[in-house]
Structure formats: structure tokens, C-alpha cells
Design an enzyme around this catalytic site. Structure first.
Site, short mmCIF file in Angstrom:
data_model
loop_
_atom_site.label_atom_id
_atom_site.label_comp_id
_atom_site.label_asym_id
_atom_site.label_seq_id
_atom_site.Cartn_x
_atom_site.Cartn_y
_atom_site.Cartn_z
N GLU A 101 0.83 -1.20 0.10
CA GLU A 101 0.08 -0.05 0.06
C GLU A 101 0.95 1.24 0.03
O GLU A 101 0.79 2.08 -0.83
CB GLU A 101 -0.98 0.13 1.19
CG GLU A 101 -1.84 -0.98 1.28
CD GLU A 101 -2.90 -1.11 0.32
OE1 GLU A 101 -3.20 -0.13 -0.33
OE2 GLU A 101 -3.74 -2.16 0.13
N ASN B 92 1.14 3.85 -3.04
CA ASN B 92 0.86 5.52 -2.81
C ASN B 92 1.93 6.34 -3.28
O ASN B 92 1.76 7.31 -3.91
CB ASN B 92 0.63 5.55 -1.20
CG ASN B 92 -0.84 5.60 -0.57
OD1 ASN B 92 -1.72 5.19 -1.51
ND2 ASN B 92 -0.92 5.84 0.45
N ARG C 195 -10.19 3.62 -7.56
CA ARG C 195 -9.39 3.31 -6.44
C ARG C 195 -10.40 3.49 -5.29
O ARG C 195 -11.53 4.33 -5.24
CB ARG C 195 -8.44 4.36 -6.28
CG ARG C 195 -7.50 4.31 -7.43
CD ARG C 195 -6.21 4.73 -7.36
NE ARG C 195 -5.35 4.88 -8.44
CZ ARG C 195 -4.84 3.76 -9.15
NH1 ARG C 195 -5.13 2.62 -8.81
NH2 ARG C 195 -4.13 4.07 -10.18
#
Lengths: 149, 117
Positions: free
Chosen positions: A46, A50, A110
């Protein structure tokens, strides 16, 4: 505790699986449970995506190197600290970015759950960011694997 | 990400293979959407039994297909996730709108029962 690993990867989504494989290899040394290993891999996945998506943007047409730095260290017995740093766009409002379901994506693909997943799967999460300078995500994960044999 | 498609009645079963992250999710989304457009089915089962890793990109992938199916009143079911994957999907409340089944066979049966009732 003397065991540090620093890695620099190009901030592109193709490297996401390599990033979590590195995290898994580092954590595996400490004999985590399978669940803990999966949680670490997911949290790193994650944070890395990002950095690649929001830190540097997806277009990636320029040839400038866009590094993502990962640092792993053991800060206490059975405790791993992971830092993931980019030098990208930064976050204006960190509290807002960390809200569940908040996303800047308008294409509806997303979920806005990245930080929520990181928070759930680690014991501590800290986000430092400055617009235009970049973002550093620091995660601390305690392993409860000591069975005392 | 590789996907094997299978049609049972009016249900498309998409069996996903490999790791589902943000990188893989883009191809997975496209493959599933293309299959849905091509086969004109009513329902979709996403089978996760051969997915070895999934992060939050799975949420977007699942909810995106849920919205797409919703446009034609179609249903979506999820089959066979690991504990961590269920945990991630649960964080976004996915299971409040999409049914979960332990196997794809149960999912197909569950969806066709819903159609009848």
C-alpha cells in the site's frame, strides 16, 4: 539493534511486487507467523503504491528517476520499523488523506482504503509530508511470535 | 494477472490467478470488463481461491465490477478468499453489498437461487 536494510527502487507500479518481496524477506528473518508476514507485505504494498501513484503521478512520461526509499530496521525485540519515502507531490491535508474511503481518484477505480489497511495491519503508523517535497510513511510492526521454547 | 473465465447458465465465473495489487488490478479490471461485455451474462462470480496476495486495489476492483453489474441489475458474488483478503474487503464494507461463498460452485448456485426468487 543493528540490523538495517536500505533499499532504493524506482517509483513505478511495476516495482510494487518487488517492494513487498523485499519486506517479506526482511521480516522472515524474525520468524513471523504467516498472517504477520502477509500483513507486512500488504502494508508495504500500500505504501509503495501510494508513493508511485500519488507521489509521482501515473503518467511517468519523463525520464527523470523517481526513487522510493525503503528502510527496514529492528528497533526492539520482535519489533520492525519500516519507512517508505518518496520525493513526490506530498500531501496537503494528511488527516483527510487518511480518512477511510477518501481518494483523489475520479475514475472510481481506487478505493481510498490504503492508509486504513496500513493502519489495521501495523501497530503504529505515522505520515510526514510536505507539499512539493514528498512523503514519508513510518510503520511499526510488533511480532507476537515468541512462544518461549 | 491471469484470469480463466467460465460460464455456467447466466453467470460468468472469473477465476483469478496470482497477486492482485495496483499494478495487476488494471489488467484484471479490463479483462473482466471485456468478458462481461462479450458474454452478456447476468451475474458475476469473482473466485479468489488462486490469488496469493491482495491489497486495497482488490476493493476497487470488486466494487467497480459491482457498479458495472448494477447498471443492468446483475449480481456479483465473491468466492474463496483468504482471511486477510476478507479482512481487507470487510474494511470497506464490501460484504454488506456483495455475498461471500466458500467455493465458486456455491457462489454460482447462490446467485441463480437469487434470480429465481
Amino acid at each position: 539493534m543493528g540490523k538495517e536494510l536500505k533499499v532504493q527502487l524506482e517509483g513505478i507500479l511495476e516495482n510494487q511486487s518487488l517492494a513487498r518481496a523485499i519486506a517479506a524477506a526482511y521480516a522472515a528473518e524474525m520468524d513471523p507467523t504467516l498472517d504477520e508476514l502477509t500483513e507486512i507485505k500488504t502494508a508495504v504494498s500500500e505504501a509503495f503504491s501510494n508513493a508511485a501513484i500519488h507521489g509521482y503521478g501515473e503518467s511517468g512520461t519523463d525520464s527523470v528517476r523517481k526513487p522510493v526509499y525503503m528502510e527496514f530496521s529492528v528497533i526492539a525485540p520482535e519489533t520492525i520499523m519500516i519507512k517508505i519515502k518518496d520525493e513526490g507531490a506530498g500531501i496537503e491535508d494528511i488527516a483527510k488523506a487518511m480518512e477511510p474511503l477518501f481518494t483523489t481518484d475520479t475514475g472510481r477505480n481506487r478505493s481510498g482504503m490504503g492508509f486504513t489497511v496500513m493502519e489495521s495491519f501495523t501497530d503504529k503508523l505515522k505520515v510526514d509530508s510536505e507539499p512539493g517535497k514528498g512523503t514519508t510513511v513510518t510503520m511499526i510492526k510488533k511480532l507476537d511470535t515468541y512462544y518461549g521454547f | 494477472m491471469e484470469i480463466i473465465f467460465d460460464i455456467t447458465g447466466r453467470t460468468l465465473v472469473a477465476e483469478l490467478f496470482g497477486e492482485l495489487d495496483h499494478h495487476a488490478a488494471e489488467t484484471a479490471r479490463k479483462k473482466v470488463d471485456d468478458a462481461l461485455d462479450n458474454y452478456g451474462v447476468n451475474n458475476l462470480v469473482l473466485d479468489f481461491s488462486n490469488v496469493s496476495f491482495m491489497d486495497s486495489s482488490g476493493i476497487g476492483m470488486v466494487l467497480g465490477r459491482y457498479r458495472k453489474m448494477g447498471e443492468t441489475d446483475g449480481k456479483v458474488a465473491i468466492a474463496s478468499c483468504s482471511k486477510t483478503m476478507r479482512n481487507i474487503l470487510n474494511m470497506a464494507g464490501v460484504f454488506s453489498v456483495i455475498d461471500y461463498y466458500d467455493t465458486k460452485e456455491e457462489a454460482v448456485a447462490g446467485l441463480s437461487r437469487k434470480e429465481v426468487s
